[in-house]
Design a protein around this motif. Sequence first.
Motif: not given
Length: 308
Positions: A15-29, A31-34, A280-281
Amino acid sequence: MSFAERLRKGDEIAYLVTLVAALTIILITALLAEHLWTNSLLSRQKFGFHFLTSRTWDPVNGNFGALPFVYGTVLTSFLGLLIAVPVGIGAAIFLAEMAPRKISNVLTFLVELLAAVPSVIFGLIGIFVLVPILNQVVPPITDHLAWLPIFSGTFYGVSYLTAGIVLSIMIVPFIVSISREVLMSVPTAQREAMMALGATKWDVTWKAVVPYAQRGIIGSVFLSLARALGETMAVTMVIGNVPEIHASLLSPGYTIAAVIANEFTEATEDIYLHALVEMALVLFVVTMIVNAGARLLMLTAGIKEIRE
């Protein structure tokens, strides 16, 4: 079951591994927008909304406007869809409903291989194959249709039209693959009910299967549009890279992705760099909206299928 027991069984770890993977995608998106928002600050402050409505692109004097690039991006993507949608949906219907299963599987495999071809290859095909063909085909057409604004002017090979055709070739495999899967997911009961009424194979396909799958098909078109909007290398090689707006499809133009790729290394001034990042934005926001709309349509189609 206690936390320790679940941990030993691996449930909590999974559960924790898959949760981190999902949150990583959101974080990358995020950070890219920011990053895009922060590094376009100077351009946004200086030009404001006028940046999207100005035709001027003058790096020497630090005056930038994105309208020619937005226009080129929208026009070439529209041309690509105009050509690819009927071809892609027609091919998907054939593969899902009409073709024998063995032939369908072989052709589907070839279509998926086409989707994996690097975009620069399509650019080379556009330059060395498509442009010479268009140089032979377009002049006779313009001789009779030059009175139309979209076919006016001299055709030199690189143009909005060439870029649109190259884009259509690139996005057809996506429309075919996704639409075929959507059509094949239509319940067999839909077909059997129609056939029980004496309908032909085509009547079943056109009046029962396609309407049932239409939202998923539209979703595939939107996903292909997102691909077309962000395409860089192939379009850069065949569009001409001229930051102007022309009504004629035979004229050279420019797109957002192309200007970023071509001029990013030349942007020595801060305002120049921030103007490119702001484009790009804009492309990022538009692509996210298009993808979200496509996913929503496909999700809605899936929910409808489950309920029925």
